[in-house]
Design a protein around this motif. Structure first.
Motif: not given
Length: 651
Positions: A622-632
């Protein structure tokens, strides 16, 4: 030291899965009922000087024993009594065309079509369709003693004897099966909490799957009884409320598991304490000794347990008040209002029902034509074998054909000893007392075990009717193998839908539902009850998906191999739902909620994954890369989605 097969000599995985006995408890009460119901007709027949009548009645009792599976007494009435009516119709129709050549072929084939179509409606209709066809085949292939009405009366009466024996304890145990089922659900939840943070691979996942199955069974049992009650029933209202009250505990379990630390022993023990209170019907203060929570996860578990204790302790619960939710977390009201006739008609006339009916009619028609043109001893056994193997809700046709053949061989070994060493007459009574309880005892282990238990009983009763002794053994084996062969070719290989399972589509639907659950779990426009219903529905659907995949794993290549390749993704989707629930619980008990962008990002990833699964079975990344705050709070969920993406990425 474990034994290992040399390379090249290891049995294939699908064969090992087929032969593994299922872990399921056997009912001692059902074994006693089987012994009494199948032996008593023989005793009466021998005492009256008509052993053939006794054997015929024992065959009818066998159908009641096979249908004696429900725990609730009201469900037993439906599961046993209604099929007996169809069985009486079947034996009457079959007897009317006995010895009529091609007319018998046409009539039995038509009965097979009707049987197949009604079998798809539900559990009771499935057993009813089975007995309709089975008794039609027996009546068309075996001369019945006495007047035309005697066989249906004897067989149906003996089947109802099983029901009578099952209902003897009703005045003393009314409501006990439902309470027992709810208490058993509480105990499975206790096991789930005990498995939280466990380092044993798969321990938590297995426990959670067991909880889902137990919740499904308990809700179905309690709501089925509630649907037949007129007016308010305080006991059933309490049981439904108690089932709903355990839901927050189940929701808190994923958060506790993802925390990585086992819960104190006092936590699962508290749930077992509640289970004992539910089972005994105790009301009043329930003293729980719970440790003080030290985190939002601990607070979630503590709050959920105390809420469950309040509901269990309440002497009376009014529908609609806190703790007395009116539905089963699937949006189904506790007092069901179902247009049964219309729903049954729609299912029976659906395209799937027609296809199954045609498959079954084709197989039965071929069997009847074969035995009408080629001399086959005890020819009705061919159609009987097809009837059992082709049942739509009993599992894979291929698997059942294999297990039928193996079970028949094992049963013939026992039958050979009985027919060669035991003289007919009063000695049949102690033999039946020993053989009949094996049927309910071995049936939960799997179809092959059930066949091995039924075969010597059927051959013993057939010998009482025809006095052929060991001459029955070879025809039984040959006829069973012929029936299995017809079912495999005409009922399996000629229908690609049976061996090209749409596992990708089923998984895609589950992933899409998981995406909607992520949106709903943190959305302000969805209330707590709505989220609970969505979660319960999703877990229930995933349980069905898991069952379908486990069934597909018993198929030979390519189906079994394809299912094995998809299996890790089934587990991954379950872990995604767990991680979503855990994040929701943490937010509800003090954790920082995720941003709208984070939620949309994860949901988009899941939708793209679902679209990819539907588009092709040749998996692509799949195309979307998963990113976000590591402490989320969503970080564990992102990790689970990334693991699912890795499974679907080409290597």
């Amino acid at each position: 030291m474990s034994r290992e097969f040399p390379i090249g000599l290891s049995p294939p995985d699908w064969l090992v899965r087929n032969l593994q006995p299922q872990r399921a408890p056997a009912s001692r009460a059902a074994a006693v009922r089987a012994a009494v119901a199948m032996t008593l007709p023989l005793v009466i027949g021998l005492a009256a000087g008509e052993p053939a009548y006794g054997a015929l009645a024992s065959m009818g009792a066998l159908s009641g024993v096979i249908g004696d599976t429900a725990d609730a007494y009201r469900m037993r009435i439906l599961n046993i009594a209604v099929p007996q009516l169809f069985g009486a119709i079947g034996i009457t129709v079959g007897s009317a065309v006995y010895g009529q050549g091609w007319l018998a072929v046409a009539v039995v084939t038509g009965v097979a079509l009707v049987s197949g179509m009604i079998s798809t409606i539900g559990a009771v209709a499935s057993v009813s369709g089975l007995l309709l066809l089975l008794n039609s085949v027996v009546g068309a292939g075996l001369p019945m003693p006495g007047e035309w009405w005697l066989a249906p009366v004897l067989m149906s009466g003996a089947g109802l004897l099983v029901l009578l024996l099952a209902l003897l304890a009703w005045p003393l145990r009314s409501g006990v099966p439902e309470r027992t089922a709810v208490a058993a659900t509480y105990r499975t939840v206790a096991d789930l909490l005990a498995a939280c943070g466990s380092e044993v691979p798969g321990a938590y996942e297995d426990a959670r799957h067991t909880v889902t199955q137990s919740l499904n069974q308990s809700y179905d049992l309690v709501l089925a009884r509630r649907a037949r009650q007129h007016g308010r029933n305080a006991e059933l209202t309490r049981l439904i409320a108690q089932l709903n009250a355990i839901t927050p505990v189940v929701e808190a379990a994923p958060a506790a598991h993802l925390a990585g630390r086992p819960l104190p022993d006092a936590v699962p023990e508290a749930v077992r304490h509640l289970a004992r209170a539910v089972e005994t019907g105790f009301t009043g203060p329930v003293g729980l000794r719970l440790p003080s929570p030290g985190s939002e996860t601990g607070r979630a578990v503590d709050h959920a347990l105390r809420h469950a204790a309040e509901v269990v302790a309440a002497p009376d619960i009014e529908p609609g008040v806190p703790g007395g939710v009116d539905d089963d977390r699937l949006g189904r009201p506790a007092r069901l209002r179902v247009r049964a006739s219309g729903a049954a008609r729609d299912v029976a006339l659906s395209a799937a029902s027609w296809r199954y009916g045609l498959r079954l009619a084709l197989c039965i028609g071929l069997a009847q034509i074969l035995v009408s043109t080629v001399p086959v001893a005890r020819s009705y056994w061919v159609a009987l074998t097809i009837t059992f193997v082709m049942k739509p809700d009993f599992g894979s046709v291929f698997s059942r054909a294999l297990l039928r053949a193996l079970g028949t061989v094992a049963g013939l070994v026992v039958a050979a000893a009985v027919l060669s060493q035991v003289p007919r007459g009063w000695w049949d009574v102690p033999v039946m007392l020993l053989l009949a309880p094996l049927i309910p005892a071995l049936t939960p282990r799997g179809y092959g075990y059930q066949t091995a238990a039924i075969t010597p009983v059927i051959l013993l009763l057939s010998d009482v009717l025809n006095h052929q002794g060991t001459g029955l053994l070879l025809p039984r084996l040959v006829d069973s193998l012929i029936g299995c062969g017809i079912a495999l070719v005409a009922g399996y290989l000629l229908w690609p839908e049976s061996w090209h399972t749409r596992v990708g589509d089923r998984l895609a639907d589950a992933v899409a539902d998981a995406s909607r659950y992520v949106d709903a779990a943190f959305g302000a426009d969805v209330d707590t009850a709505g989220r609970a219903r969505m979660r319960r529905r999703l877990y229930r659907d995933l349980s069905v998906v898991r069952t379908e995949f486990q069934r597909a794993l018993t198929e030979p290549p390519p189906t079994g191999r394809r299912a094995a390749a998809w299996w890790p993704l089934v587990v991954a989707v379950e872990r995604i739902v767990d991680a979503t629930t855990a994040a929701r619980v943490r937010v509800s008990h003090g954790a920082e909620p995720p941003s709208v962008r984070e939620i949309a990002h994860v949901a988009l990833q899941l939708r793209e994954l679902a679209d990819g699964l539907r588009d092709t079975e040749n998996l692509y990344p799949v195309r979307t890369e998963l990113t976000g705050p590591p402490d989320s709070v969503l970080e564990p969920l992102r990790q689970e989605v990334a693991a699912a993406r890795a499974i679907t990425s080409p290597r």
